[in-house]
Write an enzyme that holds these catalytic residues in place. Structure first.
Site, mmCIF file in Angstrom:
data_model
loop_
_atom_site.group_PDB
_atom_site.id
_atom_site.type_symbol
_atom_site.label_atom_id
_atom_site.label_comp_id
_atom_site.label_asym_id
_atom_site.label_seq_id
_atom_site.Cartn_x
_atom_site.Cartn_y
_atom_site.Cartn_z
ATOM 1 C CB CYS B 87 -1.009 -0.026 1.143
ATOM 2 S SG CYS B 87 -2.392 1.111 0.840
ATOM 3 C CG HIS B 199 -4.079 -3.569 2.403
ATOM 4 N ND1 HIS B 199 -3.180 -3.175 3.366
ATOM 5 C CD2 HIS B 199 -4.612 -2.449 1.887
ATOM 6 C CE1 HIS B 199 -3.177 -1.841 3.433
ATOM 7 N NE2 HIS B 199 -4.040 -1.378 2.538
ATOM 8 C CD GLU B 201 -2.020 -6.339 4.840
ATOM 9 O OE1 GLU B 201 -1.580 -6.695 3.729
ATOM 10 O OE2 GLU B 201 -2.139 -5.141 5.175
#
Lengths: 260, 218
Positions: B87, B199, B201
């Site tokens: 990001c 992202h 994650e």
């Protein structure tokens, strides 16, 4: 203009009171249907795109359990998590983000003090800040609902003399990165979303718009997207096992809406 | 996939940037031994360095510089040691950003030429799950080329300017694109330096697979 490739999000919302799901029902294969983490995992397995926890804990002494629930969820479910309810300050936001929330919803405190929106956005970025707007139609002199939308606070119980469309536009200008638009009139009716409200707010803001309130059947979701919603949120239809996330996505797909 | 014999040691660089909890857990889940720290020596020593970043570009760069991040990244890359920026942690790798910090453009780390600019789309931020266009020969996306990933950002690299020629053409960066109103760079694999605008994650199983690809390359 090039194509917009982002999928319409389907969001499941859980009301959490002192770390427990409000009015938990028993899903098969769930050890503990009252545990928000267990339900979050179930919705994730169904393909939900995002989760929202609405913290309805009345006593501030019980708030620690909320942070614990957020942390346990973030450790086990790897999709975005928004937490709202009772957020009053930059410090509250900081605590929730540190606990593992990706976005934080503000409502009552932002109406009381709009600068709070800018303070949160400046510190953490607009993308963490969801303006949670609980909206009602104003009741006219004849006792009927008008086409005028006003804000409410305290979970819809307290009407505020504030035009809802103007407030959403102002909040986006101040730095809200998304608007969670909840129709308090449609909420609980299961008659479908308030499409006029969605279209009015869509015309007033360019930040993502989440439609909430009124979902009762799979066919209710596509009209909300057609009215301008970027995401659709439901609580009870998922919560009571009446619809799965997969069914909602299938219904959206059948209407030509792009979903994940 | 079978787990590697030894768990690669990954440092998630802690420089005061938002929710890093999820990155730590997601990397652990795919087999990394993860340490969350702002310590430069630890970040230099790790098998892999994960550079997160959420929020304002200026604020992130300020935090990154205070943690000696630019020097740590330079030394790691000079030694061919992997770095993954995510990001704003990806945006930071470009020359700079037009995201306003009192009206002044902010300088980035300059690992890649070009700037980071505001997305031109009817709805911004770009928030949600988007598909990506993956080039041939990518390692990060192996097995998840056709998946959607979770994005949340208002700025991105709208162009890619690094096109090595001659002897260097063989090591040309692998650039993955996505579209939100306009085309933008969604991910880059450039030798030891990788980055994603989305992202991983927070991108469910697809994101976990991508992180596992990275961890297994360490």
């Amino acid at each position: 203009m090039a194509a917009v490739s982002v999928a319409t999000r389907v969001i499941a919302c859980l009301d959490v009171d002192a770390g427990r799901v409000v009015k938990g029902v028993n899903f098969e294969n769930l050890r503990d249907a009252g545990d928000p983490v267990e339900l979050a995992k179930l919705y994730d397995a169904q393909g939900v795109d995002e989760l929202t926890f609405l913290d309805v804990t009345a006593s501030s002494g019980d708030r620690a359990t909320t942070y614990d629930v957020v942390t346990r969820t973030a450790e086990q479910v790897f999709i975005p998590l928004t937490v709202g309810g009772g957020v009053r300050s930059v410090d509250d936001v900081d605590r929730l983000l540190r606990a593992g929330a990706d976005k934080v919803g503000v409502n009552t405190a932002a109406i009381a003090r709009p600068e709070l929106i800018a303070e949160i956005a400046d510190r953490f970025g607009a993308q963490v800040l969801v303006l949670s707007a609980d909206v009602r139609r104003r009741i006219g002199d004849d006792g009927r609902r008008t086409g005028e939308f006003v804000m409410t606070t305290h979970g819809g119980r307290t009407p505020v003399d504030l035009d809802a469309i103007e407030w959403c536009a102002r909040a986006a200008e101040l730095g809200a990165g998304e608007i969670l638009l909840n129709s308090m009139d449609a909420d609980g009716t299961r008659d479908g979303f308030d499409l006029e409200l969605i279209a009015r707010v869509r015309a007033a803001v360019t930040v993502p718009l989440v439609a909430s309130g009124g979902a009762g059947a799979a066919m209710h979701f596509a009209p909300a997207v057609a009215a301008g919603a970027d995401a659709v949120l439901a609580a009870s239809v998922f919560h009571f096992g009446e619809l799965t996330v997969a069914q909602v996505k299938a219904a959206l797909r059948a209407e030509g809406v792009t979903v994940r | 996939m079978t787990a590697p014999a030894a768990r690669p040691h990954v440092v998630v660089l802690d420089y005061g940037s938002g929710n890093v909890h999820s990155a730590v857990r997601a990397l652990e889940r795919v087999g990394a031994d993860v340490e969350l720290t702002g310590d430069a020596a630890a970040a230099l020593a790790a098998d892999g360095l994960f550079v997160p970043g959420v929020g304002n570009f200026h604020a992130c760069l300020r935090g990154l510089r205070a943690a000696d991040g630019p020097r740590v990244i330079d030394i790691r890359l000079a030694g061919g040691r992997p770095v993954l920026g995510v990001c704003v942690g990806m945006q930071a790798l470009f020359d700079g950003s037009s995201e306003s910090a009192g009206g002044q453009p902010e300088e980035g780390l300059g690992q890649w030429p070009g700037s980071v600019d505001r997305l031109d789309a009817p709805v911004v931020p770009h928030m949600g799950w988007s598909s990506v266009r993956v080039p041939e020969g990518t390692r990060l996306f192996a097995g998840v080329e056709d998946q959607r990933f979770y994005f949340v950002h208002s700025y991105a690299a709208l162009a890619w300017h690094l096109h090595p020629e001659g002897a260097f053409a063989a090591v040309a960066p692998k650039v993955t694109w996505a579209t939100h109103g306009t085309d933008f760079v969604a991910a880059v694999e450039n030798g030891p330096l990788s980055a994603t605008q989305f992202h991983p994650e927070k991108s469910g199983d697809a994101g976990a697979h991508l992180l596992e690809n990275w961890v297994r390359s360490l």
